[in-house]
Design an enzyme around this catalytic site. Structure first.
Site, mmCIF file in Angstrom:
data_model
loop_
_atom_site.group_PDB
_atom_site.id
_atom_site.type_symbol
_atom_site.label_atom_id
_atom_site.label_comp_id
_atom_site.label_asym_id
_atom_site.label_seq_id
_atom_site.Cartn_x
_atom_site.Cartn_y
_atom_site.Cartn_z
ATOM 1 N N PHE A 1 0.861 -1.187 0.000
ATOM 2 C CA PHE A 1 0.000 0.000 0.000
ATOM 3 C C PHE A 1 0.897 1.237 0.000
ATOM 4 O O PHE A 1 0.690 2.181 0.754
ATOM 5 C CB PHE A 1 -0.954 0.014 1.199
ATOM 6 C CG PHE A 1 -1.832 -1.198 1.314
ATOM 7 C CD1 PHE A 1 -3.002 -1.302 0.584
ATOM 8 C CD2 PHE A 1 -1.487 -2.251 2.159
ATOM 9 C CE1 PHE A 1 -3.818 -2.427 0.698
ATOM 10 C CE2 PHE A 1 -2.294 -3.376 2.281
ATOM 11 C CZ PHE A 1 -3.461 -3.460 1.542
ATOM 12 N N CYS B 1 -4.515 4.178 10.236
ATOM 13 C CA CYS B 1 -5.306 5.341 10.649
ATOM 14 C C CYS B 1 -6.604 4.902 11.321
ATOM 15 O O CYS B 1 -7.461 5.723 11.612
ATOM 16 C CB CYS B 1 -5.611 6.228 9.439
ATOM 17 S SG CYS B 1 -6.596 5.410 8.181
ATOM 18 N N ASP C 1 0.751 0.032 5.039
ATOM 19 C CA ASP C 1 0.009 1.227 5.439
ATOM 20 C C ASP C 1 -1.286 1.274 4.623
ATOM 21 O O ASP C 1 -1.392 2.030 3.657
ATOM 22 C CB ASP C 1 0.859 2.475 5.196
ATOM 23 C CG ASP C 1 0.170 3.751 5.636
ATOM 24 O OD1 ASP C 1 -0.859 3.684 6.336
ATOM 25 O OD2 ASP C 1 0.664 4.835 5.267
ATOM 26 N N GLU D 1 1.415 -1.097 -4.926
ATOM 27 C CA GLU D 1 0.256 -0.215 -4.817
ATOM 28 C C GLU D 1 -0.680 -0.541 -5.980
ATOM 29 O O GLU D 1 -0.211 -0.873 -7.067
ATOM 30 C CB GLU D 1 0.724 1.235 -4.879
ATOM 31 C CG GLU D 1 -0.344 2.277 -5.060
ATOM 32 C CD GLU D 1 -1.343 2.326 -3.927
ATOM 33 O OE1 GLU D 1 -2.548 2.372 -4.228
ATOM 34 O OE2 GLU D 1 -0.941 2.288 -2.748
#
Length: 153
Positions: free
Chosen positions: A16, A110, A84, A36
């Site tokens: 990612f 997050c 991530d 990605e």
């Protein structure tokens, strides 16, 4: 924190990777394979790497990690994995890493709930949590990033 945790690694997989939030920093010390789904982000990363100086090799791969996570056999050539993911977390990725022998995993998130879920897969697979550091980088917001370091054994 991510760069410090992977210092000494010989080959890093950045999942990612986006346009290189961690990739270029990691490439100061080791070759990095950045993965990605978004090809435009990878093109920007590749261009940035080509114009940077003093970095190790950065290779890129466009791949939907939710549909095609790296399998344990593919992970054998890496001694560190950084991921991530978006807010949904990285369940398919974490499940496959848990089945691998990669000695070091650094998860950035997050979303505390999905980080906890992904951490559970890793811990159940034999990793131990080394550190977890919250990062309050979004002032005036309730959002908090977290960096978790896992080691095999």
């Amino acid at each position: 924190m991510v760069a410090a945790a992977t210092e000494g690694s010989k080959r890093i997989l950045d999942l990612f990777a986006g346009s290189g939030t961690f990739t270029l920093r990691l490439a100061r010390h080791a070759p990095v394979h950045a993965v990605e789904a978004e090809k435009t982000a990878l093109a920007a990363l590749d261009k940035a790497w080509r114009f940077a100086r003093g970095l190790k090799l950065v290779s890129t791969e466009a791949r939907d990690l939710y549909r095609r996570p790296f399998l344990p056999k593919e992970l054998e050539k890496f001694d560190a994995v950084v991921f991530d993911p978006p807010r949904d977390g990285a369940a398919p990725v974490a499940k496959e890493i848990a089945r691998s022998k990669v000695p070091l995993v650094v998860a950035v998130s997050c979303n505390p709930a999905t980080l906890a879920r992904d951490a559970r897969y890793l811990v159940d697979g034999g990793y131990r949590i080394d550190t977890v550091v919250p990062v309050d980088q979004f002032l005036w917001s309730h959002h908090v990033e977290a960096v978790a370091v896992f080691r095999r054994g």
